[in-house]
Design an enzyme around this catalytic site. Structure first.
Site, PDB file in Angstrom:
ATOM      1  N   HIS A  22      27.493  27.702  25.033  1.00 40.98           N
ATOM      2  CA  HIS A  22      28.088  28.257  26.146  1.00 40.98           C
ATOM      3  C   HIS A  22      29.658  28.387  26.189  1.00 40.98           C
ATOM      4  O   HIS A  22      30.256  29.088  26.568  1.00 40.98           O
ATOM      5  CB  HIS A  22      27.457  27.679  27.495  1.00 40.98           C
ATOM      6  CG  HIS A  22      28.038  27.926  28.867  1.00 40.98           C
ATOM      7  ND1 HIS A  22      27.382  28.989  29.482  1.00 40.98           N
ATOM      8  CD2 HIS A  22      29.158  27.840  29.489  1.00 40.98           C
ATOM      9  CE1 HIS A  22      28.022  29.121  30.739  1.00 40.98           C
ATOM     10  NE2 HIS A  22      29.216  28.550  30.545  1.00 40.98           N
ATOM     11  N   GLU A  23      30.060  27.244  26.020  1.00 46.14           N
ATOM     12  CA  GLU A  23      31.372  26.962  25.917  1.00 46.14           C
ATOM     13  C   GLU A  23      32.041  27.784  24.908  1.00 46.14           C
ATOM     14  O   GLU A  23      33.133  28.271  25.051  1.00 46.14           O
ATOM     15  CB  GLU A  23      31.709  25.404  25.986  1.00 46.14           C
ATOM     16  CG  GLU A  23      31.310  24.554  27.029  1.00 46.14           C
ATOM     17  CD  GLU A  23      32.004  25.231  28.383  1.00 46.14           C
ATOM     18  OE1 GLU A  23      32.970  25.948  28.428  1.00 46.14           O
ATOM     19  OE2 GLU A  23      31.306  24.924  29.404  1.00 46.14           O
ATOM     20  N   HIS A  26      32.970  31.257  25.866  1.00 48.92           N
ATOM     21  CA  HIS A  26      34.345  31.311  26.641  1.00 48.92           C
ATOM     22  C   HIS A  26      35.588  31.321  25.832  1.00 48.92           C
ATOM     23  O   HIS A  26      36.373  32.008  25.926  1.00 48.92           O
ATOM     24  CB  HIS A  26      34.375  30.149  27.543  1.00 48.92           C
ATOM     25  CG  HIS A  26      33.697  30.193  29.009  1.00 48.92           C
ATOM     26  ND1 HIS A  26      33.326  31.315  29.675  1.00 48.92           N
ATOM     27  CD2 HIS A  26      32.660  29.272  29.226  1.00 48.92           C
ATOM     28  CE1 HIS A  26      32.431  31.079  30.441  1.00 48.92           C
ATOM     29  NE2 HIS A  26      32.076  29.725  30.314  1.00 48.92           N
TER      30      HIS A  26
END
Length: 449
Positions: A22-23, A26
């Site tokens: 997920h990170e 980003h």
């Protein structure tokens, strides 16, 4: 490994994988857009491991493994030098900011598809959806022992896992559902489950049990494990005997013995019991005994079944190419079911008990790992997709809340005021705290019950 230690370990592994992807979504898009990333952290709190990359990003693994974050250069969080302004997140065009925020949930969506692809390539062992016993509303609908469920509504099913998920979704819809069934004699028929009946206590979390369906694989083999002393079977049957027929009617599983006894014993005559012992077929004459239970007469032989473990008899497997559309279809089904469940909870048509917290997630992670790699991949895929959907909810402090702000900014032509953003943060934190509290409450309630 004890259940507690295993649950904690697999929870850490699961969250570590999902949070990292997920990170990284980003981070990767932020770097492509020219934004400077100050820190990439998996976990919160005191760093356990840290190093600085060539681009100046600080990579951290922290002590509390319940999330993570990507910290970017941002003028809202501190002073930014004029020469670095172009590298600040808040200095980028709104389209790029939207892309950076949306990249985290998108990474979880892609991870879900990838995990399901790998699961299909490896092959996930499961149980074929053959009915061992039907009772209640299922029996009323015409389902019988030996039937195989081929489809629930318009959804093809090849395993009991898929069947249970499809039936849970149908229960939530509270509408009749058509089952396509292959009967024991090979014919195909349709059966209608009246899931709109208000007199039925149907639960989405336990679809098979509340519908009265018992998988064939969960039936205990018709093998004697223990003979009670001074019972009808004492001196006739031995542990290890396989029960074959009673009065000529086949006994396919131990569960079938009691209904046959209640049907045949009341005439009072001895019954012919066919068994297999040491490879030989024997015919015995047995006189069942009547006992009073809760004001009712029941006929018993006095035997208990031998313990047994259900063996998987189905394998979900595709080649590397065929696994791509299969993984995409499964992702669509899982996503649709999750969104429907969220909507039903919001509208009060589904219980908030469906919300689970880290305790339940840890337990499921451990049990999935015990079942093998393919099952653990399936669990990770479901969790990754859930993380994607939850993060897209329009709640401030979540990615969906930020996306909502940017869409409003696009409509207004200017950013929202500082007071509105601060109020949104407080509201978002309160909502998250309430959800977390409810999840922990449900977890503890499940443990106690």
């Amino acid at each position: 490994m004890s259940e507690f230690v295993g649950s904690v370990w697999w929870l850490i592994v699961s969250l570590g994988v999902l949070v990292t992807f997920h990170e990284f979504g980003h981070y990767w898009v932020a770097r492509r857009c020219g934004v400077r990333v100050l820190r990439f952290s998996v976990g919160f709190g005191r760093p356990l491991w840290k190093r600085v990359g060539k681009d100046g990003t600080e990579w951290v693994v922290a002590a509390l493994p319940l999330g993570g974050y990507v910290k970017m250069l941002d003028g809202r969080e501190g002073d930014v030098a004029p020469e670095e302004r172009a590298q600040a997140f808040d200095g980028r065009p709104i389209g790029q900011r939207i892309a950076i925020v949306a990249a985290g949930p998108l990474a979880n969506l892609l991870l879900c598809v990838g995990l399901l692809w790998l699961m299909f390539v490896i092959g996930k062992p499961d149980f074929a959806p053959e009915i061992g016993r039907a009772s209640g509303v299922s029996a009323e609908a015409g389902l019988r022992h030996g039937d195989r469920i081929m489809a629930v509504g318009d959804r093809e099913v090849a395993t009991w896992t898929a069947t249970g998920i499809a039936l849970a979704a149908a229960i939530g819809d509270q509408a009749p559902v058509i089952l396509r069934v292959r009967t024991a004699d090979g014919g195909e028929v349709q059966r209608v489950l009246p899931l709109d009946r208000t007199d039925l206590d149907l639960q989405e979390t336990r679809p098979l049990q509340t519908l009265g369906l018992l998988p064939k694989q969960w039936l205990l083999p018709a093998v004697v494990g223990e003979v009670a002393p001074d019972s009808a079977a004492s001196g006739l049957l031995r542990p290890g005997d396989r029960l074959l027929a009673l009065q000529g009617q086949a006994i396919d599983a131990f569960d079938h013995l009691s209904p046959l006894l209640q049907k045949l014993a009341p005439n009072g005559d001895p019954l012919q019991l066919d068994i297999e012992r040491d490879g030989q077929r024997l015919s015995l004459s047995v006189q069942p005994r009547a006992v009073e239970e809760n004001g009712e007469t029941r006929w018993l032989l006095g035997v208990r079944p031998a313990p047994a473990r259900a063996e998987h008899d189905a394998l979900l497997r595709h080649g590397p190419v065929a696994a791509i559309p299969a993984a995409a279809r499964e992702t669509l089904h899982m996503g649709g079911d999750t969104l429907k469940m969220l909507w039903r909870m919001l509208t009060g048509r589904a219980s908030l008990e469906n919300i689970s917290g880290p305790i339940t997630i840890a337990q499921v992670a451990n049990s999935s790992a015990d079942l093998g790699l393919a099952w653990f991949l399936y669990f990770l895929a479901l969790l990754s997709l859930s993380l994607c959907i939850i993060n897209l909810l329009p709640i401030p402090v979540l990615d969906g809340g930020h996306l909502l702000y940017y869409l409003i900014e696009l409509g207004l032509g200017r950013p929202l005021g500082e007071q509105v953003l601060v109020a949104g943060q407080y509201i978002g934190m309160a909502l998250l705290a309430g959800l977390m509290g409810l999840a922990f409450y449900n977890d503890i309630l499940r443990l106690v019950s």
